[in-house]
Write a protein that holds these residues in place. Sequence first.
Motif, mmCIF file in Angstrom:
data_model
loop_
_atom_site.group_PDB
_atom_site.id
_atom_site.type_symbol
_atom_site.label_atom_id
_atom_site.label_comp_id
_atom_site.label_asym_id
_atom_site.label_seq_id
_atom_site.Cartn_x
_atom_site.Cartn_y
_atom_site.Cartn_z
ATOM 1 N N HIS A 1 5.492 5.398 -11.230
ATOM 2 C CA HIS A 1 5.449 3.937 -11.217
ATOM 3 C C HIS A 1 6.793 3.379 -10.797
ATOM 4 O O HIS A 1 6.891 2.445 -10.005
ATOM 5 N N ASP B 1 5.697 6.174 -16.463
ATOM 6 C CA ASP B 1 5.495 7.222 -15.477
ATOM 7 C C ASP B 1 6.538 7.078 -14.362
ATOM 8 O O ASP B 1 6.753 5.994 -13.844
ATOM 9 N N GLN C 1 8.990 4.932 -8.963
ATOM 10 C CA GLN C 1 9.162 5.191 -7.534
ATOM 11 C C GLN C 1 8.410 4.154 -6.709
ATOM 12 O O GLN C 1 8.888 3.693 -5.673
ATOM 13 N N TRP C 2 7.231 3.788 -7.179
ATOM 14 C CA TRP C 2 6.434 2.766 -6.492
ATOM 15 C C TRP C 2 7.208 1.463 -6.407
ATOM 16 O O TRP C 2 7.312 0.843 -5.353
ATOM 17 N N PHE D 1 10.889 -2.122 0.775
ATOM 18 C CA PHE D 1 10.117 -2.799 1.826
ATOM 19 C C PHE D 1 10.439 -4.284 1.848
ATOM 20 O O PHE D 1 10.565 -4.887 2.903
ATOM 21 N N ASN E 1 -0.933 -4.587 -9.632
ATOM 22 C CA ASN E 1 -0.067 -4.096 -8.571
ATOM 23 C C ASN E 1 -0.835 -3.443 -7.453
ATOM 24 O O ASN E 1 -0.384 -3.391 -6.319
ATOM 25 N N LEU F 1 -5.075 4.677 -5.211
ATOM 26 C CA LEU F 1 -3.735 4.308 -5.616
ATOM 27 C C LEU F 1 -3.562 2.804 -5.407
ATOM 28 O O LEU F 1 -3.151 2.084 -6.304
ATOM 29 N N ALA F 2 -3.911 2.348 -4.211
ATOM 30 C CA ALA F 2 -3.802 0.912 -3.933
ATOM 31 C C ALA F 2 -4.825 0.553 -2.871
ATOM 32 O O ALA F 2 -5.148 1.365 -2.011
ATOM 33 N N GLY G 1 10.128 1.649 -4.030
ATOM 34 C CA GLY G 1 9.676 1.582 -2.642
ATOM 35 C C GLY G 1 9.309 0.167 -2.241
ATOM 36 O O GLY G 1 9.608 -0.294 -1.135
ATOM 37 N N LYS G 2 8.683 -0.545 -3.203
ATOM 38 C CA LYS G 2 8.298 -1.926 -2.918
ATOM 39 C C LYS G 2 9.547 -2.771 -2.668
ATOM 40 O O LYS G 2 9.592 -3.591 -1.744
ATOM 41 N N HIS H 1 5.309 4.135 -2.162
ATOM 42 C CA HIS H 1 5.685 5.426 -2.727
ATOM 43 C C HIS H 1 5.781 6.457 -1.615
ATOM 44 O O HIS H 1 4.845 6.642 -0.855
ATOM 45 N N LEU I 1 0.783 -1.231 0.000
ATOM 46 C CA LEU I 1 0.000 0.000 0.000
ATOM 47 C C LEU I 1 0.817 1.285 0.000
ATOM 48 O O LEU I 1 0.362 2.285 -0.538
ATOM 49 N N VAL I 2 1.964 1.300 0.660
ATOM 50 C CA VAL I 2 2.650 2.598 0.797
ATOM 51 C C VAL I 2 4.098 2.610 0.329
ATOM 52 O O VAL I 2 4.940 3.257 0.950
ATOM 53 N N SER J 1 -3.839 5.986 -13.380
ATOM 54 C CA SER J 1 -3.391 5.505 -14.678
ATOM 55 C C SER J 1 -2.050 4.805 -14.608
ATOM 56 O O SER J 1 -1.778 3.910 -15.401
ATOM 57 N N TRP J 2 -1.203 5.176 -13.664
ATOM 58 C CA TRP J 2 0.150 4.640 -13.730
ATOM 59 C C TRP J 2 0.345 3.395 -12.868
ATOM 60 O O TRP J 2 1.453 2.885 -12.733
ATOM 61 N N LEU J 3 -0.747 2.877 -12.278
ATOM 62 C CA LEU J 3 -0.600 1.641 -11.507
ATOM 63 C C LEU J 3 -1.833 0.786 -11.717
ATOM 64 O O LEU J 3 -2.931 1.155 -11.284
#
Lengths: 453, 390
Positions: free
Chosen positions: B165, B162, B167-168, B175, A375, A342-343, B171-172, A266, A263-264, A369-371
């Motif tokens: 994306h 993007d 960055q996501w 973690f 995911n 977002l999630a 981050g994943k 980012h 979930l977090v 749009s970007w996820l």
Amino acid sequence: MSIVTLQLGQSGNQIGFEVFDTLFSDSHCSQGLCSKRENEAYQAACKERFFSEEENGVPIARAVLVDMEPKVINQTLSKASQCGRWKYGQRSCFCQKQGSGNNWAYGYSVHGPRHAESIMNLIQKEVEKCDSLSGFFIVMSMAGGTGSGLGAFITRNLQDQYSNSLKMNHIIWPYGTGEVIVQNYNSILTLSHLYRSSDALLVHENDALHKICAKLMNIKQISFRDINQVLAHQLGSVFQPTYSEEGSSHYRRNPLGDLMENLVPHPEFKMLGVRNIPQMSEHSLAYSTFTWAGLLKHLRQMLISNAKMEEGIDWQVRPPLSGAPTLGKMPVNRNLHFNTSLANLVILRGKEVHSADLGGFKDPALYTSWLGPDNAFNMWKTQRAFNKYEKSAALVSNSQFLVKPLDMIVGKAWNMFASKAYIHQYTKFGIEEEDFLDSFTLLEQVVASYRNL
Amino acid sequence: MGRRRRPAGLAGAAGALPEAIAALSRALPAGPSPETFRRAKFDRPEAAPALWRLLFRVLSPPRADGASASRALEAQARWVKAALLAQGYPRLRLAQLPDDGSQGSRELLLALSWLLARKPLLERLLARTRVRLGDELPAFECGALASPGLPAPRLEADGPVDARHLQWLMGKLRFRWRNLMASQQEQCALLGKLLPRLESENARLEAALEWRRRELVFWQWMDTVLGACPTEAPQPACLPGLGGRGRTAGARDPVAWELQALQKELQAAVGARRAAWAARVKGQGPEWSAARQAAQEAAREAVGRELAALRQAWERGGGPQPHGPLRLVRTEAGGPGAPGLRAAEAIGALRSREACLEAALHQLQAQCRQQLARLAGALPGLLWIPPPGR
């Protein structure tokens, strides 16, 4: 893996007690609707996470209690030992004799440095009792004095000392019409500091909980205890054990880690909201039955329309028309009330959970749009029923839930700041105007990021 | 010790026997001290309780330890005697020992040696109390090994990616790394807890190895122990349970006579029952008996077929398949085959078994259908509604 809870201030301690009590009574509830062996596994998993063992067999909550005045802590300790089924550790409390007068700066700049060492020592002792540490769960209010300022300071210390451990701050969002004049200042300072040092901010709004008590639970004289019990039910439905994967027979070892990873990840998007369905008084529960299809349909609409509970949902809100979403361009026909996610994490507990169909939550139109939903969407489940609800579903969502409330608080705080009202109370204790400006900047950025989802 | 005449041919230094006994004592679970062994040779009473307890521990079934270990010595002694008798221990003097566990250490020592000599007792005991490291797999779950792995990472569509994306994903990854650290810390903590148990198990395994090296000395010593026993009086031919009440040979006859009479009675009763049943069945009508005979025939055929299939599977599978828990052992791909079951073989074995069982099921279903059809035909006026079609 174990979670160490830090209960800060009046609300932190009162809520923490209700949470542990709910977790314990649920894990020992006889109406789990599952086999004895499964129930024992569930109990053992819950116990390992939240309680440690003492010689005479009474479980001790893995918690450290902190407050600047002794009254609430003493009440909490006695309530726990009175029920006799679980208790807090003898030496897990830290309190002083004076309060901090709702002054965030005093909590952050005076109480914090003065007492950090003792508090961190208590935390260290609690950590050493764990075979393995999943992370910290810090319960605090956003707008009070002690909880918020001290909480922000302690969280930063945790970041320094336990940089590899996970930290989730559970925040109480104050009533819109709160009693504390400077609550908006306190809020923005708390949020901006936590955003820098915490991994996730799980928010409960007092207004929403109050409505749930009034409309769904039919409580006439709503006390803090009622609100906290609703809150504890929602948290329990997130943190009680669930299976680790499809078809697995073991309970998940690290719920905090799995939740955060999904979930977090980012750094700009850390605000999480919780929704739970169904929620009703125990009396009505005996006369109600539900289907997964119905529950999930309501939950999905609650997500989309940003409803706080299953009554009064606005069914007119629809996802925007799907076409190939182009990057960098705002969709023209976006429904302004639509809550983009977002999630999301959906947690299902109860009978026939394998038959629940979650297709509605995997719709790409719900997400940014970007996820994509691969995911962005996750599901946990267990057939063991939670807290006597034959079927219950919880949603932890990283979405635009809190954009409006956050924007409102920032706006109000900015208006006060523009006229420099009450600033001297903060500058007196080392929180300068630059700190305020930094906080505003950070939070405006957060609001903008969420708006652009 | 110096008084004892050393048997001729005793190889090695003077300390070989004490070391052998010490090794045995260390290798046995709850093994008595070497001093107990020495005392037992001379039938000292103080050595008896420890040996009773040891035999109890050795002879009791695998998972019985918890509750049974706390049984009184008397109960344990009785149990040991019964267990030894059941295994065919020949020396009746042991059975004559008093139940209070106060005597007979020499006999117990002989019994222990008898058990040690007959079968791989030590190895069995060690395997039973092995520290489990979590790398085992029961044989019937072997089929579940063939599970799909993690889904391959999807490649995103072409076009500009993007930055958020990325960055996501970063981050994943961070973690996951932190979660991995936490898991490894957990693993360390658990291994730390496991270490003392592993150490004690290692000590026992080393003792067992040493025992194997030195046991010849022990057997030679046991010869002297046997020699030290007073020669046995001619045993009266009676069952041990009767406790040496000295029945003469002639007294057996009434018992045997009684047994024979009982057997004749039983046979008569069984014969009468069978005749009555056959008569009843015959009375129902020819179709019933025909049906029954046909069923018997079919059953005989089915059993014959199953036996043939099993024999084939046995021959194909190259002998008995191991049952029970199997440990997962990683081998080099394409390396020399280690003893034991390969995952592929296990899957094959389970599949062939499944095929056999399915064939048997189909056959039984066909039989049932035939039977029902016959019954339906035989009883006019009976309406037979089959279940909705398969």
